[in-house]
Design a protein around this motif. Structure first.
Motif, PDB file in Angstrom:
ATOM      1  N   ASP A  26     -47.736  36.840 -31.666  1.00 46.74           N
ATOM      2  CA  ASP A  26     -47.188  37.571 -32.813  1.00 46.74           C
ATOM      3  C   ASP A  26     -46.448  36.547 -33.672  1.00 46.74           C
ATOM      4  O   ASP A  26     -45.224  36.407 -33.596  1.00 46.74           O
ATOM      5  CB  ASP A  26     -46.247  38.697 -32.368  1.00 46.74           C
ATOM      6  CG  ASP A  26     -45.770  39.519 -33.554  1.00 46.74           C
ATOM      7  OD1 ASP A  26     -46.284  39.325 -34.672  1.00 46.74           O
ATOM      8  OD2 ASP A  26     -44.865  40.354 -33.372  1.00 46.74           O
ATOM      9  N   LEU A  28     -45.641  36.217 -36.770  1.00 45.39           N
ATOM     10  CA  LEU A  28     -44.554  36.732 -37.645  1.00 45.39           C
ATOM     11  C   LEU A  28     -43.983  37.993 -36.999  1.00 45.39           C
ATOM     12  O   LEU A  28     -44.431  39.074 -37.287  1.00 45.39           O
ATOM     13  CB  LEU A  28     -45.106  37.070 -39.032  1.00 45.39           C
ATOM     14  CG  LEU A  28     -45.656  35.919 -39.878  1.00 45.39           C
ATOM     15  CD1 LEU A  28     -46.262  36.426 -41.181  1.00 45.39           C
ATOM     16  CD2 LEU A  28     -44.556  34.911 -40.197  1.00 45.39           C
ATOM     17  N   ARG A  29     -42.927  37.869 -36.164  1.00 42.26           N
ATOM     18  CA  ARG A  29     -42.251  36.659 -35.835  1.00 42.26           C
ATOM     19  C   ARG A  29     -41.906  36.621 -34.337  1.00 42.26           C
ATOM     20  O   ARG A  29     -41.267  35.691 -33.866  1.00 42.26           O
ATOM     21  CB  ARG A  29     -40.917  36.600 -36.620  1.00 42.26           C
ATOM     22  CG  ARG A  29     -41.112  36.525 -38.142  1.00 42.26           C
ATOM     23  CD  ARG A  29     -39.832  36.775 -38.906  1.00 42.26           C
ATOM     24  NE  ARG A  29     -39.395  38.156 -38.751  1.00 42.26           N
ATOM     25  CZ  ARG A  29     -38.236  38.644 -39.181  1.00 42.26           C
ATOM     26  NH1 ARG A  29     -37.377  37.854 -39.770  1.00 42.26           N
ATOM     27  NH2 ARG A  29     -37.936  39.914 -39.016  1.00 42.26           N
ATOM     28  N   ALA A  30     -42.283  37.680 -33.609  1.00 43.13           N
ATOM     29  CA  ALA A  30     -41.749  37.843 -32.249  1.00 43.13           C
ATOM     30  C   ALA A  30     -42.058  36.661 -31.325  1.00 43.13           C
ATOM     31  O   ALA A  30     -41.156  36.165 -30.641  1.00 43.13           O
ATOM     32  CB  ALA A  30     -42.242  39.149 -31.636  1.00 43.13           C
ATOM     33  N   GLU A  69     -35.971  43.768 -33.930  1.00 42.41           N
ATOM     34  CA  GLU A  69     -35.970  44.307 -35.297  1.00 42.41           C
ATOM     35  C   GLU A  69     -36.632  45.665 -35.365  1.00 42.41           C
ATOM     36  O   GLU A  69     -37.406  46.038 -34.493  1.00 42.41           O
ATOM     37  CB  GLU A  69     -36.690  43.351 -36.259  1.00 42.41           C
ATOM     38  CG  GLU A  69     -38.144  42.992 -35.898  1.00 42.41           C
ATOM     39  CD  GLU A  69     -39.177  44.078 -35.995  1.00 42.41           C
ATOM     40  OE1 GLU A  69     -39.171  44.829 -36.984  1.00 42.41           O
ATOM     41  OE2 GLU A  69     -40.015  44.190 -35.078  1.00 42.41           O
ATOM     42  N   GLY A  72     -38.341  44.802 -39.717  1.00 44.77           N
ATOM     43  CA  GLY A  72     -38.014  43.396 -39.967  1.00 44.77           C
ATOM     44  C   GLY A  72     -36.522  43.095 -39.964  1.00 44.77           C
ATOM     45  O   GLY A  72     -36.130  41.936 -40.059  1.00 44.77           O
ATOM     46  N   ASN A  82     -34.798  39.206 -35.652  1.00 44.57           N
ATOM     47  CA  ASN A  82     -36.054  38.620 -35.171  1.00 44.57           C
ATOM     48  C   ASN A  82     -36.425  37.370 -35.956  1.00 44.57           C
ATOM     49  O   ASN A  82     -37.593  37.006 -36.023  1.00 44.57           O
ATOM     50  CB  ASN A  82     -37.177  39.664 -35.249  1.00 44.57           C
ATOM     51  CG  ASN A  82     -38.391  39.257 -34.448  1.00 44.57           C
ATOM     52  OD1 ASN A  82     -38.266  38.520 -33.474  1.00 44.57           O
ATOM     53  ND2 ASN A  82     -39.572  39.717 -34.850  1.00 44.57           N
ATOM     54  N   THR A 101     -39.263  44.592 -30.477  1.00 48.85           N
ATOM     55  CA  THR A 101     -39.775  44.441 -31.847  1.00 48.85           C
ATOM     56  C   THR A 101     -40.896  45.450 -32.067  1.00 48.85           C
ATOM     57  O   THR A 101     -41.389  46.055 -31.117  1.00 48.85           O
ATOM     58  CB  THR A 101     -40.294  43.009 -32.119  1.00 48.85           C
ATOM     59  OG1 THR A 101     -41.520  42.818 -31.410  1.00 48.85           O
ATOM     60  CG2 THR A 101     -39.292  41.936 -31.723  1.00 48.85           C
ATOM     61  N   THR A 102     -41.307  45.595 -33.301  1.00 50.77           N
ATOM     62  CA  THR A 102     -42.268  46.666 -33.621  1.00 50.77           C
ATOM     63  C   THR A 102     -43.621  46.440 -32.956  1.00 50.77           C
ATOM     64  O   THR A 102     -44.174  47.353 -32.340  1.00 50.77           O
ATOM     65  CB  THR A 102     -42.452  46.752 -35.152  1.00 50.77           C
ATOM     66  OG1 THR A 102     -41.157  46.730 -35.759  1.00 50.77           O
ATOM     67  CG2 THR A 102     -43.190  48.019 -35.546  1.00 50.77           C
ATOM     68  N   ASN A 103     -44.150  45.233 -33.069  1.00 53.70           N
ATOM     69  CA  ASN A 103     -45.509  44.983 -32.564  1.00 53.70           C
ATOM     70  C   ASN A 103     -45.559  43.984 -31.407  1.00 53.70           C
ATOM     71  O   ASN A 103     -46.347  44.146 -30.482  1.00 53.70           O
ATOM     72  CB  ASN A 103     -46.398  44.447 -33.698  1.00 53.70           C
ATOM     73  CG  ASN A 103     -46.448  45.409 -34.872  1.00 53.70           C
ATOM     74  OD1 ASN A 103     -47.063  46.458 -34.800  1.00 53.70           O
ATOM     75  ND2 ASN A 103     -45.760  45.067 -35.961  1.00 53.70           N
ATOM     76  N   GLY A 104     -44.710  42.962 -31.483  1.00 53.37           N
ATOM     77  CA  GLY A 104     -44.802  41.872 -30.504  1.00 53.37           C
ATOM     78  C   GLY A 104     -44.507  42.317 -29.088  1.00 53.37           C
ATOM     79  O   GLY A 104     -45.276  42.034 -28.154  1.00 53.37           O
ATOM     80  N   HIS A 198     -47.978  41.298 -43.898  1.00 51.29           N
ATOM     81  CA  HIS A 198     -46.661  41.200 -43.256  1.00 51.29           C
ATOM     82  C   HIS A 198     -45.842  40.057 -43.847  1.00 51.29           C
ATOM     83  O   HIS A 198     -44.619  40.182 -44.004  1.00 51.29           O
ATOM     84  CB  HIS A 198     -46.789  41.072 -41.735  1.00 51.29           C
ATOM     85  CG  HIS A 198     -45.476  41.268 -41.040  1.00 51.29           C
ATOM     86  ND1 HIS A 198     -44.682  42.385 -41.244  1.00 51.29           N
ATOM     87  CD2 HIS A 198     -44.781  40.476 -40.195  1.00 51.29           C
ATOM     88  CE1 HIS A 198     -43.567  42.265 -40.539  1.00 51.29           C
ATOM     89  NE2 HIS A 198     -43.600  41.120 -39.897  1.00 51.29           N
ATOM     90  N   LEU A 202     -42.172  40.374 -45.388  1.00 54.33           N
ATOM     91  CA  LEU A 202     -41.020  39.558 -44.977  1.00 54.33           C
ATOM     92  C   LEU A 202     -40.416  38.832 -46.176  1.00 54.33           C
ATOM     93  O   LEU A 202     -39.198  38.734 -46.312  1.00 54.33           O
ATOM     94  CB  LEU A 202     -41.432  38.557 -43.889  1.00 54.33           C
ATOM     95  CG  LEU A 202     -41.709  39.160 -42.502  1.00 54.33           C
ATOM     96  CD1 LEU A 202     -42.290  38.107 -41.565  1.00 54.33           C
ATOM     97  CD2 LEU A 202     -40.455  39.778 -41.897  1.00 54.33           C
TER      98      LEU A 202
HETATM   99  C1  MLT Z   1     -43.069  42.597 -34.791  1.00 56.00           C
HETATM  100  O1  MLT Z   1     -42.944  42.488 -33.545  1.00 56.00           O
HETATM  101  O2  MLT Z   1     -43.577  43.575 -35.312  1.00 56.00           O
HETATM  102  C2  MLT Z   1     -42.671  41.480 -35.708  1.00 56.00           C
HETATM  103  O3  MLT Z   1     -42.208  40.405 -35.007  1.00 56.00           O
HETATM  104  C3  MLT Z   1     -41.900  42.008 -36.883  1.00 56.00           C
HETATM  105  C4  MLT Z   1     -41.036  40.985 -37.590  1.00 56.00           C
HETATM  106  O4  MLT Z   1     -41.535  40.202 -38.387  1.00 56.00           O
HETATM  107  O5  MLT Z   1     -39.834  40.950 -37.362  1.00 56.00           O
END
Ligand code: MLT
Length: 233
Positions: A26, A28-30, A69, A72, A82, A101-104, A198, A202
Motif C-alpha cells: 500500500d 500511499l501510504r500504509a 487514518e 487520510g 499515516n 488504515t482504510t485499505n492497507g 489517491h 492526498l
Molecule cells: C490506506 O490504508 O487506505 C492508505 O494508507 C490511506 C492513506 O493514504 O493514508
C-alpha cells in the motif's frame, strides 16, 4: 519461483495460492509508513481493521502508540496519522504501534492466511527483492488498492518487484502486466502517479510531500514480516 499479482484484495483467494507466501503493498501510504517505522526501530506494528479493535488492544498495551487514518487524516485521539514523515526514530523507537488504515491494514488482514507475509513499498524494494531472490519462494503480491478498486501506485510497485525477480521467476499474466506497466512508467514515475486518484486526494489535503516521499525507491533497508498478527523488522 512463481510470482503472481492480485491488483485488489478482492482478487485474492488464498485457496488458489496454497504454499505461496504473500507480499502486501500500500504505497500511499500504509506500507511506506510501516517500513519507515520498522527502519526507525519500532518494536512491532499491530495492524487492525477498525478503530474499535485498535482501542481494545491499546487497553492491553497502554504504552503503545495509536496510529493510522480515516480519509487520510489523523484519527481523533490517536498519536500518529499515516504520513511516513511522522514515523521518526524519536517517535517510534522501542514502541509498539497499533495501526488502522482504510485499505492497507485491511489488505494485511486478508493476506494473514499466508504462512509468511512481507511488507513492500518502493522504499524497501531492494531489500525485499534481495530476500526473495535468495529464498526463491512462490509469492503472491497483494495490492491494497483503494476501497476495493485498482490503485496505480500499488500496481506499479508490484511491477517493479516482478521486473526485478523476472530473470529467476515464472511471472503470471498479472505479474507480467504489472511489469510491463512499470517499465512503461518508470522514467516518469512521480509525474504519472501524481495524477492517480489517491495521490490527487492526498495532494488536495496537503500531503504532496508524502506522495513524493512514497515514490522514492530503495531508500530503506528493511524487510518487515507480518506473522501471528504482528509486523516486525
Ligand atoms: C490506506 O490504508 O487506505 C492508505 O494508507 C490511506 C492513506 O493514504 O493514508
Amino acid at each position: 519461483m512463481k510470482v503472481n499479482v492480485c491488483f485488489t484484495p478482492n482478487d485474492f483467494n488464498y485457496d488458489e495460492y496454497i504454499g505461496y507466501n504473500a507480499v502486501v503493498i500500500d504505497v500511499l501510504r500504509a506500507t511506506t509508513s510501516i517500513v519507515t517505522a520498522c527502519v526507525n526501530g519500532c518494536e512491532r506494528v499491530i495492524p487492525v481493521k477498525t478503530v474499535e479493535e485498535a482501542l481494545e488492544i491499546k487497553a492491553k498495551y497502554p504504552d503503545a502508540l495509536l496510529a493510522g487514518e480515516r480519509k487520510g487524516l489523523l484519527i481523533p485521539g490517536f498519536d500518529l496519522g499515516n504520513s511516513p514523515y511522522e514515523y521518526t526514530e524519536e517517535q517510534v523507537v522501542g514502541k509498539t504501534i497499533i495501526m488502522t488504515t482504510t485499505n492497507g491494514t485491511l489488505a494485511l488482514s486478508k493476506a494473514a492466511v499466508a504462512h509468511r507475509v512481507y511488507i513492500l513499498a518502493f522504499a524497501n524494494a531492494a531489500s525485499v527483492t534481495k530476500l526473495l531472490l535468495n529464498t526463491q519462494e512462490d509469492i503472491v503480491i497483494l495490492c491494497a488498492g483503494s476501497e476495493g478498486q485498482f490503485s496505480l501506485e500499488d500496481a506499479l510497485c508490484a511491477g517493479l518487484l516482478a521486473d526485478r525477480l523476472s530473470s529467476k521467476a515464472i511471472l503470471s499474466d498479472t505479474a507480467a502486466a504489472a511489469q510491463a506497466m512499470y517499465r512503461d512508467f518508470a522514467a516518469d514515475l512521480l509525474k504519472k502517479v501524481a495524477k492517480s486518484s489517491h495521490a490527487q486526494y492526498l495532494i488536495s489535503i496537503g500531503f504532496a510531500n508524502d506522495v513524493a516521499l512514497c515514490l522514492e525507491q530503495d531508500t530503506l533497508a528493511v524487510t518487515p514480516v507480518f506473522t501471528n498478527g504482528v509486523v516486525t523488522a
